[in-house]
Design a protein around this motif. Structure first.
Motif, PDB file in Angstrom:
ATOM      1  N   TYR A  75      33.637  42.713  34.133  1.00 44.69           N
ATOM      2  CA  TYR A  75      32.189  42.466  34.032  1.00 44.69           C
ATOM      3  C   TYR A  75      31.432  43.755  33.766  1.00 44.69           C
ATOM      4  O   TYR A  75      31.601  44.741  34.475  1.00 44.69           O
ATOM      5  CB  TYR A  75      31.719  41.816  35.344  1.00 44.69           C
ATOM      6  CG  TYR A  75      30.215  41.733  35.544  1.00 44.69           C
ATOM      7  CD1 TYR A  75      29.394  41.143  34.576  1.00 44.69           C
ATOM      8  CD2 TYR A  75      29.624  42.210  36.712  1.00 44.69           C
ATOM      9  CE1 TYR A  75      28.020  41.047  34.780  1.00 44.69           C
ATOM     10  CE2 TYR A  75      28.256  42.109  36.922  1.00 44.69           C
ATOM     11  CZ  TYR A  75      27.452  41.530  35.947  1.00 44.69           C
ATOM     12  OH  TYR A  75      26.101  41.449  36.146  1.00 44.69           O
ATOM     13  N   PRO A  77      27.699  44.878  33.830  1.00 44.88           N
ATOM     14  CA  PRO A  77      26.382  44.355  34.202  1.00 44.88           C
ATOM     15  C   PRO A  77      25.267  44.847  33.279  1.00 44.88           C
ATOM     16  O   PRO A  77      25.438  45.811  32.538  1.00 44.88           O
ATOM     17  CB  PRO A  77      26.179  44.888  35.622  1.00 44.88           C
ATOM     18  CG  PRO A  77      27.053  46.072  35.731  1.00 44.88           C
ATOM     19  CD  PRO A  77      28.187  45.882  34.786  1.00 44.88           C
ATOM     20  N   VAL A  81      25.201  50.380  37.528  1.00 47.65           N
ATOM     21  CA  VAL A  81      24.959  50.983  38.842  1.00 47.65           C
ATOM     22  C   VAL A  81      26.243  51.684  39.278  1.00 47.65           C
ATOM     23  O   VAL A  81      27.251  51.033  39.512  1.00 47.65           O
ATOM     24  CB  VAL A  81      24.542  49.927  39.895  1.00 47.65           C
ATOM     25  CG1 VAL A  81      24.230  50.601  41.221  1.00 47.65           C
ATOM     26  CG2 VAL A  81      23.319  49.167  39.427  1.00 47.65           C
ATOM     27  N   LEU A  82      26.179  53.013  39.345  1.00 46.98           N
ATOM     28  CA  LEU A  82      27.357  53.775  39.762  1.00 46.98           C
ATOM     29  C   LEU A  82      27.162  54.285  41.179  1.00 46.98           C
ATOM     30  O   LEU A  82      26.045  54.321  41.689  1.00 46.98           O
ATOM     31  CB  LEU A  82      27.569  54.962  38.814  1.00 46.98           C
ATOM     32  CG  LEU A  82      27.795  54.657  37.333  1.00 46.98           C
ATOM     33  CD1 LEU A  82      28.137  55.935  36.581  1.00 46.98           C
ATOM     34  CD2 LEU A  82      28.893  53.634  37.122  1.00 46.98           C
ATOM     35  N   GLU A  90      36.655  59.510  39.679  1.00 47.85           N
ATOM     36  CA  GLU A  90      36.861  58.758  40.926  1.00 47.85           C
ATOM     37  C   GLU A  90      36.433  57.291  40.795  1.00 47.85           C
ATOM     38  O   GLU A  90      36.954  56.429  41.504  1.00 47.85           O
ATOM     39  CB  GLU A  90      36.106  59.431  42.077  1.00 47.85           C
ATOM     40  CG  GLU A  90      36.829  60.678  42.586  1.00 47.85           C
ATOM     41  CD  GLU A  90      35.982  61.518  43.525  1.00 47.85           C
ATOM     42  OE1 GLU A  90      36.555  62.365  44.234  1.00 47.85           O
ATOM     43  OE2 GLU A  90      34.739  61.356  43.538  1.00 47.85           O
ATOM     44  N   HIS A  91      35.469  57.039  39.908  1.00 48.36           N
ATOM     45  CA  HIS A  91      35.094  55.638  39.673  1.00 48.36           C
ATOM     46  C   HIS A  91      36.303  54.866  39.138  1.00 48.36           C
ATOM     47  O   HIS A  91      36.592  53.760  39.597  1.00 48.36           O
ATOM     48  CB  HIS A  91      33.924  55.546  38.680  1.00 48.36           C
ATOM     49  CG  HIS A  91      32.586  55.660  39.320  1.00 48.36           C
ATOM     50  ND1 HIS A  91      31.970  56.860  39.536  1.00 48.36           N
ATOM     51  CD2 HIS A  91      31.745  54.709  39.817  1.00 48.36           C
ATOM     52  CE1 HIS A  91      30.816  56.654  40.139  1.00 48.36           C
ATOM     53  NE2 HIS A  91      30.651  55.361  40.310  1.00 48.36           N
ATOM     54  N   GLU A  93      39.446  55.758  39.452  1.00 46.91           N
ATOM     55  CA  GLU A  93      40.475  55.755  40.499  1.00 46.91           C
ATOM     56  C   GLU A  93      40.203  54.658  41.530  1.00 46.91           C
ATOM     57  O   GLU A  93      41.128  53.968  41.986  1.00 46.91           O
ATOM     58  CB  GLU A  93      40.522  57.129  41.174  1.00 46.91           C
ATOM     59  CG  GLU A  93      41.719  57.292  42.081  1.00 46.91           C
ATOM     60  CD  GLU A  93      41.808  58.676  42.700  1.00 46.91           C
ATOM     61  OE1 GLU A  93      40.997  59.551  42.343  1.00 46.91           O
ATOM     62  OE2 GLU A  93      42.688  58.870  43.546  1.00 46.91           O
ATOM     63  N   PHE A  94      38.915  54.532  41.888  1.00 50.79           N
ATOM     64  CA  PHE A  94      38.518  53.493  42.848  1.00 50.79           C
ATOM     65  C   PHE A  94      38.879  52.102  42.322  1.00 50.79           C
ATOM     66  O   PHE A  94      39.496  51.291  43.033  1.00 50.79           O
ATOM     67  CB  PHE A  94      37.016  53.600  43.129  1.00 50.79           C
ATOM     68  CG  PHE A  94      36.433  52.429  43.876  1.00 50.79           C
ATOM     69  CD1 PHE A  94      36.907  52.075  45.128  1.00 50.79           C
ATOM     70  CD2 PHE A  94      35.415  51.662  43.315  1.00 50.79           C
ATOM     71  CE1 PHE A  94      36.372  50.987  45.812  1.00 50.79           C
ATOM     72  CE2 PHE A  94      34.894  50.577  43.992  1.00 50.79           C
ATOM     73  CZ  PHE A  94      35.369  50.239  45.238  1.00 50.79           C
ATOM     74  N   TYR A  99      42.094  47.401  42.614  1.00 49.21           N
ATOM     75  CA  TYR A  99      42.729  46.305  41.868  1.00 49.21           C
ATOM     76  C   TYR A  99      44.254  46.414  41.898  1.00 49.21           C
ATOM     77  O   TYR A  99      44.936  45.635  41.259  1.00 49.21           O
ATOM     78  CB  TYR A  99      42.251  46.321  40.404  1.00 49.21           C
ATOM     79  CG  TYR A  99      40.886  45.696  40.176  1.00 49.21           C
ATOM     80  CD1 TYR A  99      39.725  46.302  40.654  1.00 49.21           C
ATOM     81  CD2 TYR A  99      40.745  44.521  39.459  1.00 49.21           C
ATOM     82  CE1 TYR A  99      38.482  45.742  40.434  1.00 49.21           C
ATOM     83  CE2 TYR A  99      39.498  43.949  39.231  1.00 49.21           C
ATOM     84  CZ  TYR A  99      38.363  44.570  39.719  1.00 49.21           C
ATOM     85  OH  TYR A  99      37.130  44.027  39.502  1.00 49.21           O
ATOM     86  N   SER A 137      30.421  52.331  33.184  1.00 47.63           N
ATOM     87  CA  SER A 137      30.446  50.942  33.625  1.00 47.63           C
ATOM     88  C   SER A 137      31.396  50.118  32.752  1.00 47.63           C
ATOM     89  O   SER A 137      32.167  49.285  33.251  1.00 47.63           O
ATOM     90  CB  SER A 137      29.015  50.399  33.542  1.00 47.63           C
ATOM     91  OG  SER A 137      28.909  49.173  34.154  1.00 47.63           O
ATOM     92  N   CYS A 140      35.017  51.075  33.613  1.00 50.01           N
ATOM     93  CA  CYS A 140      35.437  50.453  34.881  1.00 50.01           C
ATOM     94  C   CYS A 140      35.804  48.987  34.658  1.00 50.01           C
ATOM     95  O   CYS A 140      36.767  48.482  35.236  1.00 50.01           O
ATOM     96  CB  CYS A 140      34.320  50.536  35.921  1.00 50.01           C
ATOM     97  SG  CYS A 140      34.081  52.173  36.592  1.00 50.01           S
TER      98      CYS A 140
END
Lengths: 236, 530
Positions: A75, A77, A81-82, A90-91, A93-94, A99, A137, A140
């Motif tokens: 998705y 958006p 929004v980060l 790190e985004h 990696e997260f 997941y 975004s 991700c």
């Protein structure tokens, strides 16, 4: 892959989505068009499981709020929004760890490279411009290699390079068998690749148009304005 | 009609008309007004009865002085950074480009600013009863407190604007402002040191400091607190003198800005745009205060541990330790522990001192629990999309705040218990009540979101949440008081144990009722009212 049946969403007395039926198959690019306030974002958020609704929404036959469905969904958006205290790297990696992805690093690097974010890997989310946030975004959303991708106004805020890359990615995803639902106001940006278009007006789907339905010389823009403003003969 | 007067009146009228269309908002205002009316009536009955037992007004002066001092420091910091917000973005886009005198627009901004000052001091009205009981202050005194606070906040907002206007982009002038701010407090600081050495008694020294002219003549904070207390104690001369000082300084600041700098638009633009961006970020889901912070962040360590939903917890750790050196325990934790230690020092030897502390900290926790990263997470889409069960995600997402609260309560009640000489059992049970209360508050937060579908304004949601806390805690409090008061000796200990048990049961109930919230609720949007 994405199946919406008799879906309705109300905010108090306001009916944002009224008995929506929509489906997007594998390798299909569905475009969601409609004027401001038509209910496109509400529909997209409902499909992604961010809103409650009446009716049925399934992803590959699984209810959209199940873990199995979430594993298949990506998705992007409307407003990126980060996390302000996480770096771009790190985004990714997260997302990868949350997941439970394996061997994701190379894929992550490739995505960052495509959006010219290689040198921004150590930048914090709060240090990025709106356009760069939008690029992260998108990265991700695509990192888990989803089978169904839903994008809400993905091109807004992107620079020309970002727009070109995202359009290429959308085409590649479609060719690889991914189901795509993209909401946009920039009709010309999807003119080349769309398969089916859903035109929403006042919370309802006013017209479903397949590419094969177009008459010779007719563009998607013509279809859109015919529905939202009446045919050219009707217009003052 | 003058365009600016039209704007003010029409805005007020539309706000009233909106209440007719939004019954929930109307109900909220009716309850607030009824509450103020109730407080007023209550204060009429309590003033005379409590006159003899009340504390000295000098302590009220100290509280007001400290409160305004916080605003003084904030105003100077804001002035040195980007100025204060006295306009909205719509003023910038529509008024600033219109053929209306910039001085008139400044006056319009200042009139609107008074509304903000009133709202900032609104909480004083709710202290009416405790002010009446503790200091013998009637409702007229409470209104004077509000007036003094409003005047001070108003003057400080203009001062902040002036500081920004004079020092923006000029490091030397910024240094001068900093030095002047320190110089203004040197007499008071010197006198404080002198009194502490001279008396050797903290309380006596504080009393002498507050009674001295050094406090009264400290700019803004001193003038406001001295003015209010003078009026309340019937010293009209000094009251008018100090309020006059406040008014005069406000007028002179406005005149200076209006006469010397009619082109102040650029000066207010940065603060207005920043405030607008912040509001827009909030409505788009960015509710982390770090997003708008200008603090420089050092990237000492990078990377996130965990797998599946546990990644959320490790992400919170990374974010917290990056945002401040103490990680989960920020400035508030230090203030809480030091404040508790200081308070317990004054409560030494008094029965039930730890209960008073517990009560105060529980009240504060009702509003502080929302600062945890777990509750903020539900305003962003990521947690909803992670392929894991809703329950697991909620647990891992809130582990950080539970851990933080547990450590805070061990430190706060441990130190307080030692200072007050309380038994180990009482200290442990206080820690248990406070930690489980935080657990319950999390549950009530999720339940409020689940029950309302998060489809209401942030203010109304906070109101519903506060009422829910009171209603859910009531049976436990009644049971604790009844059982505790019927047992000789260890009644307090058992009473608190009953309360802790109730908190645990109620929290489990709340979490059970809000089960599946991440997969079956609307993602909340923080409505800022703009």
């Amino acid at each position: 892959m994405i199946d919406v049946q008799n879906m309705s969403k109300k905010y108090g007395k306001l009916v944002a989505n009224d008995n929506i039926n929509l489906s997007v198959g594998r390798g299909e690019l569905a475009v969601l068009l409609g004027p401001n306030g038509a209910g496109k974002s509400t529909l997209i958020k409902s499909i992604c499981g961010l809103l409650r609704f009446q009716g049925t929404i399934t992803i590959n036959g699984q209810e959209n709020n199940t873990v199995e469905a979430k594993r298949l969904l990506g998705y992007v958006p409307e407003f990126p929004v980060l996390y302000p205290m996480l770096t771009v790297g790190e985004h990714l990696e997260f997302i990868a760890k949350a997941y439970r992805l394996e061997d994701w690093e190379e894929r992550g690097e490739a995505l960052l490279h495509r959006f010219e974010l290689d040198d921004k890997k150590m930048k914090l989310g709060k240090e990025l411009s709106k356009g760069m946030q939008q690029k992260v975004s998108v990265c991700c959303a695509l990192l888990p290699q989803p089978k169904a991708v839903i994008m809400d106004e993905p091109l807004v805020g992107l620079d020309p390079h970002g727009i070109r890359e995202l359009k290429a990615i959308i085409a590649q995803l479609r060719d690889s068998g991914c189901a795509l639902l993209v909401s946009t106001h920039m009709i010309e940006s999807v003119e080349e690749d769309w398969d089916v278009t859903y035109i929403m007006v006042k919370g309802r789907i006013a017209r479903v148009c397949h590419r094969t339905d177009l008459e010779v010389g007719q563009s998607l823009e013509d279809v859109y304005f015919n529905i939202t403003e009446g045919s050219q003969e009707d217009r003052p | 009609m003058n365009s600016l007067v039209f704007l003010l009146l029409r805005s007020a009228k539309n706000t009233l008309l909106e209440l007719g269309r939004k019954p929930a908002k109307l109900l909220l205002w009716v309850l607030v007004i009824a509450g103020i009316g109730g407080i007023f009536i209550l204060s009429l009955f309590t003033t005379r009865q409590s006159t003899e037992a009340s504390l000295d007004l000098v302590w009220l002066k100290g509280i007001l002085f400290l409160l305004i001092l916080i605003f003084v420091v904030t105003a100077i910091q804001k002035g040195l950074a980007k100025g204060d917000v006295i306009f909205d973005m719509n003023d910038v886009n529509l008024l600033f480009v219109s053929p209306v005198s910039s001085r008139m627009i400044l006056m319009y901004g200042i009139v609107r600013m008074a509304k903000m000052a009133f709202l900032a001091g609104f909480f004083i009205l709710f202290q009416s009863n405790s002010l009446s009981v503790s200091f013998g202050v009637g409702f007229d005194g409470v209104l004077l407190l509000l007036l003094g606070f409003m005047l001070a906040v108003g003057v400080l907002q203009i001062l902040s604007l002036l500081i920004y206007s004079l020092s923006n982009g000029r490091p030397r002038r910024q240094m001068i402002v900093r030095m002047l701010a320190i110089v203004a407090f040197i007499p008071l600081i010197a006198y404080t040191g002198l009194q502490l050495v001279k008396t050797g008694d903290l309380l006596l020294a504080l009393e002498r400091i507050l009674e001295s002219p050094f406090t009264d003549w400290t700019p803004v904070a001193g003038w406001a607190s001295a003015g209010v207390i003078s009026f309340i104690s019937g010293d009209l001369g000094n009251g008018f003198l100090f309020f006059g000082m406040l008014l005069l300084s406000g007028i002179l600041l406005i005149l200076y800005i209006a006469l010397s700098n009619p082109d102040y638009y650029e000066d207010v633009l940065v603060a207005t745009e920043s405030a607008f961006e912040k509001k827009r970020g909030l409505s788009e889901g960015q509710i982390n205060p770090e997003a708008s912070s200008t603090k420089k962040i050092k990237l000492a360590k990078t990377g996130i541990k965990g797998l599946g939903p546990s990644t959320i917890f490790y992400k919170h750790l990374r974010e917290s330790f990056r945002a401040n050196h103490l990680g989960l325990w920020g400035t508030w934790s230090i203030i809480m522990i030091l404040g508790t230690a200081l308070f317990s020092w004054f409560l030494r030897g008094e029965d039930g001192g730890i209960l008073v502390l517990l009560q105060i900290l529980m009240w504060i926790q009702i509003f502080m629990i929302g600062t945890g990263r777990g509750l903020k997470e539900i305003y962003m889409h990521y947690i909803y999309l992670i392929p894991a069960s809703s329950f697991q995600k909620i647990v891992w997402s809130n582990l950080e705040i539970v851990f933080k609260v547990l450590v805070e309560s061990v430190a706060a009640f441990g130190i307080a218990g030692l200072i007050m000489g309380e038994s180990l059992g009482l200290i442990l049970v206080a820690i248990l009540v406070y930690t489980l209360f935080s657990f319950l508050l999390l549950g009530i937060n999720y339940l409020s979101l689940r029950w309302t579908g998060a489809d209401i304004s942030a203010g109304l949601l906070l109101f519903i949440y506060t009422i829910a806390v009171m209603v859910i805690m009531l049976p436990g409090l009644i049971a604790a008081i009844v059982i505790g008061s019927n047992i000789e000796g260890s009644g307090v200990l058992i009473g608190l144990g009953v309360l802790a048990l109730w908190e645990l049961v109620a929290a489990i109930g709340c979490f059970t009722l809000s089960k599946g919230i991440l997969h079956n609720a609307d993602m909340p949007v923080l409505r800022t009212g703009n």
